[in-house]
Design a protein around this motif. Structure first.
Motif, PDB file in Angstrom:
ATOM      1  N   LEU A 108       5.298   6.704   1.149  1.00  5.51           N
ATOM      2  CA  LEU A 108       5.383   5.395   2.245  1.00  5.51           C
ATOM      3  C   LEU A 108       4.975   4.385   1.379  1.00  5.51           C
ATOM      4  CD1 LEU A 108       3.189   7.016   5.002  1.00  5.51           C
ATOM      5  CD2 LEU A 108       5.485   7.168   4.950  1.00  5.51           C
ATOM      6  N   ILE A 109       5.618   2.905   1.900  1.00  4.61           N
ATOM      7  CA  ILE A 109       5.247   1.713   1.433  1.00  4.61           C
ATOM      8  C   ILE A 109       4.630   1.013   2.963  1.00  4.61           C
ATOM      9  CG2 ILE A 109       5.715  -0.635   0.658  1.00  4.61           C
ATOM     10  CD1 ILE A 109       8.113   0.941  -0.833  1.00  4.61           C
ATOM     11  N   ASN A 110       3.254   0.650   2.745  1.00  8.24           N
ATOM     12  CA  ASN A 110       2.664   0.017   4.158  1.00  8.24           C
ATOM     13  C   ASN A 110       2.911   0.824   5.257  1.00  8.24           C
ATOM     14  OD1 ASN A 110       1.792  -2.227   2.617  1.00  8.24           O
ATOM     15  ND2 ASN A 110       3.653  -3.341   2.910  1.00  8.24           N
ATOM     16  N   GLY A 111       2.650   2.211   5.003  1.00 11.43           N
ATOM     17  CA  GLY A 111       2.881   3.241   6.248  1.00 11.43           C
ATOM     18  C   GLY A 111       4.290   3.545   6.781  1.00 11.43           C
ATOM     19  N   LEU A 141       0.867  -1.295   0.106  1.00 11.27           N
ATOM     20  CA  LEU A 141       0.068   0.191  -0.132  1.00 11.27           C
ATOM     21  C   LEU A 141       0.828   1.263  -0.033  1.00 11.27           C
ATOM     22  CD1 LEU A 141      -2.934   0.924   0.138  1.00 11.27           C
ATOM     23  CD2 LEU A 141      -2.848   0.869   2.567  1.00 11.27           C
ATOM     24  N   LEU A 142       0.725   2.054  -0.908  1.00 12.29           N
ATOM     25  CA  LEU A 142       1.661   3.116  -1.291  1.00 12.29           C
ATOM     26  C   LEU A 142       0.871   4.322  -0.799  1.00 12.29           C
ATOM     27  CD1 LEU A 142       2.835   2.172  -4.948  1.00 12.29           C
ATOM     28  CD2 LEU A 142       3.792   1.668  -2.676  1.00 12.29           C
ATOM     29  N   ASN A 167      -2.081   2.234  -4.878  1.00 13.74           N
ATOM     30  CA  ASN A 167      -1.685   3.702  -4.972  1.00 13.74           C
ATOM     31  C   ASN A 167      -2.769   4.436  -4.084  1.00 13.74           C
ATOM     32  OD1 ASN A 167      -0.389   6.145  -4.864  1.00 13.74           O
ATOM     33  ND2 ASN A 167       0.073   6.122  -7.037  1.00 13.74           N
ATOM     34  N   ALA A 168      -2.448   4.879  -2.807  1.00 16.62           N
ATOM     35  CA  ALA A 168      -3.220   5.701  -2.201  1.00 16.62           C
ATOM     36  C   ALA A 168      -2.826   6.884  -1.861  1.00 16.62           C
ATOM     37  CB  ALA A 168      -3.588   5.098  -0.894  1.00 16.62           C
ATOM     38  N   ALA A 169      -1.616   7.244  -2.543  1.00 16.38           N
ATOM     39  CA  ALA A 169      -1.061   8.433  -2.640  1.00 16.38           C
ATOM     40  C   ALA A 169      -2.079   9.738  -2.781  1.00 16.38           C
ATOM     41  CB  ALA A 169       0.106   8.723  -3.441  1.00 16.38           C
ATOM     42  N   MET A 170      -1.941  10.854  -2.255  1.00 11.73           N
ATOM     43  CA  MET A 170      -2.804  12.048  -2.487  1.00 11.73           C
ATOM     44  C   MET A 170      -2.685  12.476  -3.854  1.00 11.73           C
ATOM     45  SD  MET A 170      -4.782  12.195   0.041  1.00 11.73           S
ATOM     46  CE  MET A 170      -5.629  13.983  -0.017  1.00 11.73           C
ATOM     47  N   ASN A 171      -1.339  12.835  -4.190  1.00 10.29           N
ATOM     48  CA  ASN A 171      -1.249  13.728  -5.429  1.00 10.29           C
ATOM     49  C   ASN A 171      -0.015  13.097  -6.321  1.00 10.29           C
ATOM     50  OD1 ASN A 171      -3.034  15.690  -4.507  1.00 10.29           O
ATOM     51  ND2 ASN A 171      -1.357  16.291  -3.116  1.00 10.29           N
ATOM     52  N   SER A 172       0.591  11.713  -6.273  1.00  3.96           N
ATOM     53  CA  SER A 172       1.807  11.364  -7.034  1.00  3.96           C
ATOM     54  C   SER A 172       1.416  10.036  -7.676  1.00  3.96           C
ATOM     55  CB  SER A 172       2.800  11.389  -5.903  1.00  3.96           C
ATOM     56  OG  SER A 172       3.225  12.467  -5.561  1.00  3.96           O
ATOM     57  N   GLU A 173       1.599  10.025  -8.900  1.00  2.00           N
ATOM     58  CA  GLU A 173       1.763   8.627  -9.634  1.00  2.00           C
ATOM     59  C   GLU A 173       3.131   8.197  -9.205  1.00  2.00           C
ATOM     60  OE1 GLU A 173      -0.476   8.239 -13.258  1.00  2.00           O
ATOM     61  OE2 GLU A 173       0.865   9.918 -13.648  1.00  2.00           O
TER      62      GLU A 173
END
Length: 594
Positions: A199-202, A169-170, A232-238
């Motif tokens: 982050l990777i897994n928090g 989970l990113l 990809n749970a990132a807010m603003n980043s691929e």
């Protein structure tokens, strides 16, 4: 024959019938799964600093939901935080049941502090990796988790069963409260500050301060094959993702199986998921799994950190004992001082340069359906929409700190989307409440220009604010062309359509030209996605059948862009029967505050 014998024979016959039915109709084994999600504050430490963040059940990342295809989920969300909140189950179709979809003021009013709401929905003909997240303000920065849909009970994967499965989970992390970050942006009109780490897994991993003791570890056994579920749970980043010393075989994307292909690099945009198989066939040791930003926009700041986890072989030379695989199919990466942290330095992965659009394009174009599909047609409703930035003129001062003394914005077809505040769009549609929205979202750009030019006339930079929806007939074959623009900066936009999966017929660079580009349509095995990365300075064409009535948000999944107005919504009419119509709202549907 005695009564006892007759009863025994009847019982045996009933059991045989049930067992037979379970093989013939696997859906009879579907279950109802209940979860309680308490949204509340928790204290965590990252980057040498203690932060108070909003979580679910005090966990970061949040709890993993595991179900089987056909199961019904009942999730009671209790809001014990200080902010309004809603929850979205990203990629689930929510057939006829937009009330469970979750986007704030689109399908529901928010759950206010001290209140609760129960999301109830059935997983229908979907399996694979999805995820869930808050859909209010910027709460999803820390309120998110995995949603794993296994095949129906007794049914196999379309590939050999892996020895174990691991979520990857990113996400992004700010030293400041993410809510204060976006509030500052909304006050000043400037784009929000970039994150401080990936982050990777928090966890940030070994290359960030005060982080190496908590780096996520994925324990493996030589010769075994593992399924990594990348989200990809990132807010603003691929994000680019790579694993040192190993090939990854892509087998699914957005909870749809794909034609398998091997790759060294995976690209996942915000909202997207990718499942990969990895065989532990390298020399036993320790290998970094790395993630870094794909920054497609020129001259735009981005988070330049690299997050890491460790792919660690059991009994590798020089490594502490990591223990055997966790019980069950769904493994959990280890962290928090696990003895497996000790050992030689892991091998570094190859990660592309941050601006490597060629690698991003090659990966995205490699995703295909496993076999031929029947692409719906002919098209009966078509939307050609620009997607991109805009700047609002304003009087110079503290509220006008965007580029060149403007306020930063974004739009689709020059409409910067505005949410209502007194009732949700779905409620207004269902109950025929006037004055909440209009149905005049333009099906084509109001002005035709060289969309991807780096010198778009300034007169075209300012969008118009509005809550303008687009009406779709039930059963229509809908085609949407997403066209990036060069206003302010061209950038790849991960476009997400709620309530639907769609076929991606083609993508390309420059301005879309139907006479030229329709010849590029993949009408044989196009991938089915819920979120598509529209190439930087380019376009994407998607198609689907409007078989899910309700109001469904269409938006860029980069939250800085969504907040700026890069969104619209589809109003899909009811069909002719009850089974083609939106279900009534649940009794505990939240009401908006006055």
């Amino acid at each position: 024959m005695g009564r006892a014998m007759q009863a025994t024979m009847k019982l045996c016959c009933c059991l045989s019938a049930v067992l037979l039915l379970s093989f013939v109709v696997p859906g009879v084994l579907a279950e109802e799964r209940f979860y309680e999600f308490v949204v509340k504050e928790a204290v965590v430490k990252r980057l040498c600093q203690t932060n108070r963040i909003i979580t679910v059940n005090g966990q970061f990342p949040g709890p993993t939901i595991e179900v089987n295809n056909g199961d019904t989920l009942v999730i009671r969300a209790v809001n014990m935080a200080q902010y309004n909140v809603t929850l979205h189950w990203h990629g689930l179709r929510q057939m006829r049941n937009g009330w469970a979809d979750g986007p704030e003021f689109v399908t529901q009013c928010p759950i206010r502090p001290g209140s609760s709401y129960t999301y109830r929905y059935t997983v229908e003909a979907q399996e694979g990796t999805l995820w869930w997240h808050a859909h209010s303000s910027w709460l999803r920065a820390t309120v998110h988790g995995a949603l794993i849909i296994h095949p129906k009970r007794g049914m196999p994967y379309p590939f050999p069963k892996p020895a174990q499965e691991f979520p990857v989970l990113l996400a992004e992390w700010w030293r400041r409260d993410p809510i204060s970050v976006i509030r500052q942006s909304m006050i000043t009109g400037a784009p929000p500050n970039i994150s401080d780490t990936i982050l990777i897994n928090g966890q940030p991993g070994d290359f960030l301060p005060c982080s190496s003791q908590e780096t996520s570890i994925i324990p493996v056994v030589a010769g075994e094959t593992y399924l990594l579920r990348i989200m990809n749970a990132a807010m603003n980043s691929e994000l680019f993702v790579s694993l040192a010393g190993h090939k990854m075989t892509v087998v699914a994307a957005d909870a749809v199986y794909t034609k398998p292909f091997a790759t060294n690099v995976v690209l996942v945009g915000p909202g997207q998921t990718t499942d990969v198989l990895v065989t532990a066939n390298a020399a036993p040791g320790r290998y970094y799994l790395g993630a870094r930003v794909y920054a497609s926009a020129q001259g735009v700041p981005f988070d330049n950190t690299t997050a890491t986890a460790i792919f660690q072989y059991k009994n590798a030379p020089g490594c502490a004992e990591t223990g055997g695989p966790a019980s069950g199919a769904q493994g959990r990466p280890r962290s928090s001082g696990h003895p497996g942290r000790a050992g030689p330095a892991p091998m570094l992965p190859y990660l592309p340069m941050n601006n490597d659009t060629n690698t991003a394009t090659v990966f995205s174009n490699s995703i295909r359906n496993p076999g031929p599909v029947k692409v719906p047609g002919p098209v009966t409703q078509e939307v050609f929409t620009t997607i991109g930035f805009g700047l609002f003129n304003c009087r110079p001062g503290p509220f006008c700190q965007g580029p060149n003394n403007t306020r930063f914005g974004a739009s689709m077809n020059n409409v910067s989307f505005q949410l209502p505040s007194t009732v949700s769009l779905l409620q207004a549609h269902y109950h025929h409440i006037p004055g909440v929205f209009t149905e005049d979202f333009p099906a084509f750009p109001p002005v035709i220009f060289d969309f991807t030019s780096q010198n778009v006339p300034r007169a075209l930079w300012q969008p118009v604010k509005g809550t303008r929806l687009y009406r779709v007939k039930f059963g229509a074959v809908v085609q949407i062309v997403f066209q990036d623009t060069g206003i302010f900066a061209a950038e790849e936009h991960p476009m997400h359509i709620h309530g639907y999966h769609f076929y991606v017929l083609a993508t390309g660079f420059g301005n879309y030209n139907p006479r030229r580009d329709e010849a590029k349509f993949n009408m044989v095995d196009p991938p089915s996605r819920n979120t598509i990365g529209v190439p930087v300075g380019g376009w994407a064409v998607v198609r689907f059948v409007a078989d899910n009535p309700g109001v469904w948000l269409v938006h860029c999944h980069i939250d800085a862009h969504l907040t700026g107005g890069l969104a619209m919504a589809l109003v899909v009419e009811d069909g002719k029967t009850k089974l083609e119509s939106t279900v009534p709202p649940p009794l505990d549907l939240p009401i908006c505050g006055l």
